[in-house]
Scaffold this active site. Structure first.
Site, PDB file in Angstrom:
ATOM      1  N   ARG A  60       0.832  -1.205   0.000  1.00  0.00           N
ATOM      2  CA  ARG A  60       0.000   0.000   0.000  1.00  0.00           C
ATOM      3  C   ARG A  60       0.868   1.257   0.000  1.00  0.00           C
ATOM      4  O   ARG A  60       0.560   2.251  -0.669  1.00  0.00           O
ATOM      5  CB  ARG A  60      -0.909  -0.005   1.218  1.00  0.00           C
ATOM      6  CG  ARG A  60      -1.866   1.194   1.300  1.00  0.00           C
ATOM      7  CD  ARG A  60      -2.866   0.981   2.430  1.00  0.00           C
ATOM      8  NE  ARG A  60      -3.845   2.063   2.504  1.00  0.00           N
ATOM      9  CZ  ARG A  60      -3.734   3.112   3.307  1.00  0.00           C
ATOM     10  NH1 ARG A  60      -2.681   3.228   4.118  1.00  0.00           N
ATOM     11  NH2 ARG A  60      -4.659   4.048   3.323  1.00  0.00           N
ATOM     12  N   HIS A  64       0.607   4.209  -2.816  1.00  0.00           N
ATOM     13  CA  HIS A  64       0.349   5.601  -2.476  1.00  0.00           C
ATOM     14  C   HIS A  64       1.513   6.497  -2.896  1.00  0.00           C
ATOM     15  O   HIS A  64       1.307   7.685  -3.162  1.00  0.00           O
ATOM     16  CB  HIS A  64       0.072   5.731  -0.988  1.00  0.00           C
ATOM     17  CG  HIS A  64      -1.317   5.323  -0.606  1.00  0.00           C
ATOM     18  ND1 HIS A  64      -2.018   5.911   0.428  1.00  0.00           N
ATOM     19  CD2 HIS A  64      -2.154   4.394  -1.125  1.00  0.00           C
ATOM     20  CE1 HIS A  64      -3.220   5.363   0.528  1.00  0.00           C
ATOM     21  NE2 HIS A  64      -3.310   4.425  -0.405  1.00  0.00           N
ATOM     22  N   ASP A  65       2.708   5.946  -2.945  1.00  0.00           N
ATOM     23  CA  ASP A  65       3.843   6.733  -3.440  1.00  0.00           C
ATOM     24  C   ASP A  65       3.701   6.977  -4.942  1.00  0.00           C
ATOM     25  O   ASP A  65       3.806   8.114  -5.414  1.00  0.00           O
ATOM     26  CB  ASP A  65       5.153   5.994  -3.152  1.00  0.00           C
ATOM     27  CG  ASP A  65       6.370   6.793  -3.601  1.00  0.00           C
ATOM     28  OD1 ASP A  65       6.400   8.017  -3.344  1.00  0.00           O
ATOM     29  OD2 ASP A  65       7.288   6.212  -4.192  1.00  0.00           O
ATOM     30  N   VAL A  68       1.204   9.642  -6.452  1.00  0.00           N
ATOM     31  CA  VAL A  68       1.420  11.076  -6.211  1.00  0.00           C
ATOM     32  C   VAL A  68       2.740  11.484  -6.855  1.00  0.00           C
ATOM     33  O   VAL A  68       3.818  11.198  -6.333  1.00  0.00           O
ATOM     34  CB  VAL A  68       1.426  11.385  -4.699  1.00  0.00           C
ATOM     35  CG1 VAL A  68       1.597  12.886  -4.469  1.00  0.00           C
ATOM     36  CG2 VAL A  68       0.137  10.902  -4.058  1.00  0.00           C
ATOM     37  N   ASP A  72       8.554   8.010  -6.633  1.00  0.00           N
ATOM     38  CA  ASP A  72       9.737   8.818  -6.351  1.00  0.00           C
ATOM     39  C   ASP A  72      10.124   8.846  -4.875  1.00  0.00           C
ATOM     40  O   ASP A  72      10.967   9.645  -4.459  1.00  0.00           O
ATOM     41  CB  ASP A  72       9.521  10.252  -6.835  1.00  0.00           C
ATOM     42  CG  ASP A  72       8.313  10.936  -6.182  1.00  0.00           C
ATOM     43  OD1 ASP A  72       7.672  10.308  -5.308  1.00  0.00           O
ATOM     44  OD2 ASP A  72       8.021  12.085  -6.542  1.00  0.00           O
ATOM     45  N   ASN A  92      -3.432   9.070   3.969  1.00  0.00           N
ATOM     46  CA  ASN A  92      -2.270   8.479   4.634  1.00  0.00           C
ATOM     47  C   ASN A  92      -2.262   8.654   6.149  1.00  0.00           C
ATOM     48  O   ASN A  92      -1.654   7.858   6.862  1.00  0.00           O
ATOM     49  CB  ASN A  92      -0.986   9.099   4.073  1.00  0.00           C
ATOM     50  CG  ASN A  92      -0.817   8.850   2.587  1.00  0.00           C
ATOM     51  OD1 ASN A  92      -1.230   7.817   2.077  1.00  0.00           O
ATOM     52  ND2 ASN A  92      -0.209   9.803   1.888  1.00  0.00           N
ATOM     53  N   HIS A 191      -5.899  -6.084  -2.383  1.00  0.00           N
ATOM     54  CA  HIS A 191      -6.710  -6.139  -1.170  1.00  0.00           C
ATOM     55  C   HIS A 191      -7.019  -7.568  -0.752  1.00  0.00           C
ATOM     56  O   HIS A 191      -7.812  -7.786   0.174  1.00  0.00           O
ATOM     57  CB  HIS A 191      -8.003  -5.351  -1.361  1.00  0.00           C
ATOM     58  CG  HIS A 191      -7.805  -3.878  -1.334  1.00  0.00           C
ATOM     59  ND1 HIS A 191      -8.825  -2.973  -1.555  1.00  0.00           N
ATOM     60  CD2 HIS A 191      -6.688  -3.120  -1.112  1.00  0.00           C
ATOM     61  CE1 HIS A 191      -8.355  -1.737  -1.477  1.00  0.00           C
ATOM     62  NE2 HIS A 191      -7.066  -1.800  -1.207  1.00  0.00           N
ATOM     63  N   THR A 192      -6.410  -8.528  -1.399  1.00  0.00           N
ATOM     64  CA  THR A 192      -6.505  -9.901  -0.913  1.00  0.00           C
ATOM     65  C   THR A 192      -5.693 -10.078   0.364  1.00  0.00           C
ATOM     66  O   THR A 192      -5.823 -11.094   1.052  1.00  0.00           O
ATOM     67  CB  THR A 192      -6.024 -10.895  -1.986  1.00  0.00           C
ATOM     68  OG1 THR A 192      -6.255 -12.222  -1.534  1.00  0.00           O
ATOM     69  CG2 THR A 192      -4.528 -10.746  -2.265  1.00  0.00           C
TER      70      THR A 192
END
Length: 316
Positions: A60, A64-65, A68, A72, A92, A191-192
């Site tokens: 996750r 999320h990195d 955005v 990086d 976050n 999401h498993t």
């Protein structure tokens, strides 16, 4: 059912990793830091053995990195008196986990290969290994990313899909990153593994109609209508610590934990793909690995752009 072929060789992915972004290569650190992948695997093995959920948390964190401003390492930057990063953005805050594992890997990598390997690449490798260690597929990770010197809380607030999103929004947000609707449904299969906070699924279990009543009742026992925001529930009620296609089987049974999960099987454009993955774990595993390669190539910093951070939490 968990993915039974633990050691998946995906030769096509190595080719894709080399060609999707010409400046990234699986062998980027072959001579400058040959011990990199063994260090990452060693630390991740210890972390996942200690807490299986950590595999999902690192996956996750990578997602999320990448969503955005590209893959990086910007999500790893701490806030300072003069700098506001992404960690306290709404998607976050109080929910991202695993940064201390990345710190541990970075410390060991720096001891072996000083000022050579980016935090962004460490995170990409750690996400792959977290999936693999929970009996999911493996893939060849293209390397050569550099680290951002800045981050964007506003972009994190607006560009990371929310657990309340409808299907149309999910498709458009992935398309904005160069990923197809099929990629979106495939990557959602992450999401498993892992868990979600009550605040992220409360509306679904109390207000939505496209949910199995018994499943909703079970989830309400640990997620009251008010309070208990941080109470956890498994995203996959059957095998939350094993990577496999139960997630899609649950969607067909109307047991998706998040509203955004169940949107993938709600008489919409992704129903057929959900059925295919529910019936064919091997297909899901192969396509998940390929989609992770594509996601890992979202707008990387390469060449002289960015930097190689000595500490993942702050710029040099």
């Amino acid at each position: 059912m968990a993915f039974s072929t633990h050691f998946l060789t995906v030769s096509l992915l190595a080719f894709l990793a080399c060609t999707t972004n010409a400046q990234l290569s699986p062998n980027f650190y072959g001579t400058t830091c040959p011990s990199l992948q063994s260090i990452v695997r060693s630390v991740m093995t210890r972390a996942v053995n200690n807490e299986p959920r950590m595999g999902a948390s690192i996956l996750r964190l990578f997602f999320h990195d990448c969503f955005v401003n590209g893959c990086d390492g910007s999500i790893l930057l701490d806030d300072t008196a003069t700098f506001t990063g992404e960690k306290n953005a709404f998607p976050n805050r109080n929910s991202i986990r695993g940064t201390e594992v990345i710190d541990m890997i970075k410390t060991r990598v720096e001891a072996s290969c000083n000022a050579t390997v980016s935090c962004a690449d460490i995170l990409a490798l750690a996400a792959r290994d977290g999936v693999f260690l929970l009996r999911g597929p493996s893939w060849s990770v293209a390397l050569g990313r550099r680290d951002a010197r800045t981050a964007s809380q506003s972009a994190a607030n607006s560009q990371i899909p929310a657990p309340f999103s409808p299907l149309s929004t999910l498709i458009s947000m992935f398309a904005a990153k160069g990923l197809s609707a099929r990629d979106m449904t495939t990557l959602s299969g992450g999401h498993t593994i892992g868990q979600a906070r009550c605040t992220n699924f409360r509306t679904h279990i109390y207000n939505d109609t496209n949910i199995d009543p018994n499943f909703a009742r079970i989830r309400r026992a640990n997620c009251p209508a008010t309070g208990g925001d941080n109470n956890l529930a498994p995203l996959d009620i059957q095998t939350p610590n094993l990577f496999g296609n139960n997630y899609y089987q649950n969607l067909i049974a109307r047991r998706g934990l998040l509203h955004s999960d169940q949107e993938l099987f709600n008489r919409g454009s992704q129903d057929a793909l959900v059925r295919s993955y529910a019936l064919n774990n091997g297909l899901f595993a192969r396509e998940f690995a390929a989609a992770m390669v594509r996601m890992g190539n979202i707008s990387p910093l390469t060449g002289t752009n960015g930097e190689i951070r000595r500490n993942c939490r702050r710029t040099n």
